[in-house]
Design an enzyme around this catalytic site. Sequence first.
Site, PDB file in Angstrom:
ATOM      1  N   ASP A 137      34.854  61.778  46.606  1.00 29.64           N
ATOM      2  CA  ASP A 137      33.396  61.481  46.115  1.00 29.64           C
ATOM      3  C   ASP A 137      33.504  60.176  45.570  1.00 29.64           C
ATOM      4  O   ASP A 137      34.409  59.406  45.508  1.00 29.64           O
ATOM      5  CB  ASP A 137      32.891  62.537  45.241  1.00 29.64           C
TER       6      ASP A 137
ATOM      7  N   GLU B 137      24.571  67.352  46.674  1.00 26.68           N
ATOM      8  CA  GLU B 137      25.907  67.191  46.674  1.00 26.68           C
ATOM      9  C   GLU B 137      26.293  67.001  48.267  1.00 26.68           C
ATOM     10  O   GLU B 137      27.373  66.516  48.576  1.00 26.68           O
ATOM     11  CB  GLU B 137      26.371  68.668  46.492  1.00 26.68           C
TER      12      GLU B 137
END
Length: 221
Positions: A24, A15
């Site tokens: 993202d 992550e």
Amino acid sequence: MDMSTIGEAVLIAREGRRLTAYRDSAGIWTIGVGHTAAAGPPVVTPGLRLTEAACDALFRRDLARYVRSVAAAVPADLPDHAFDALVSLCFNIGPAAFARSTVLRRLRAGDRAGAAEAILLWNRPAALIPRRGAEYDQFRTPYAQALPRARRGDAAPIAIPSPPVSSLPAPRRPVPRARIPVPAHLVPPLPAPLPALEAPPAPGVWARLWSALRAGGGRTG
């Protein structure tokens, strides 16, 4: 069931850990360790910043939610490496998507090989393909055989976190040596006490002797 220390370390590596809000690979505003608004407050907006302590606390809270979701859905005898891989998947796709996934359906049917293959179906956007390959490998491979990688193709697996000092074994205390008694016939005798010295004459004796000598003309015999 709970996520292992190895599983947590590889999830953080997948992550990332960022204290400033960013978009993202799917264009979703994210902060900390993969936190999005879908995981609950805080809502991630441009310019949002976290302290390191707040980032860690947010990750612990988010992770607990995903661990509970997976633990409630999968067989209780699932090995830790497979469980960790599914938590990693759930963390990325969300509990609702995981609950209706082919991965979970095959797993509940007893088809663990098929469940592993179904992990690879979650391949959009294409940037997630290396992660899915690593989760597939993690699901199938016990940690005793190989540590997981953040992404398939990484040069090295994740490093195992060092245990905290408080969990290390305490240093061994030296064992006191027993005293062995010595037989009496081997003990050397103590030296005899020295004879007591005669006390010197009292001062008055010398005076009387001197008077007697003077009276006798200095003769003593």
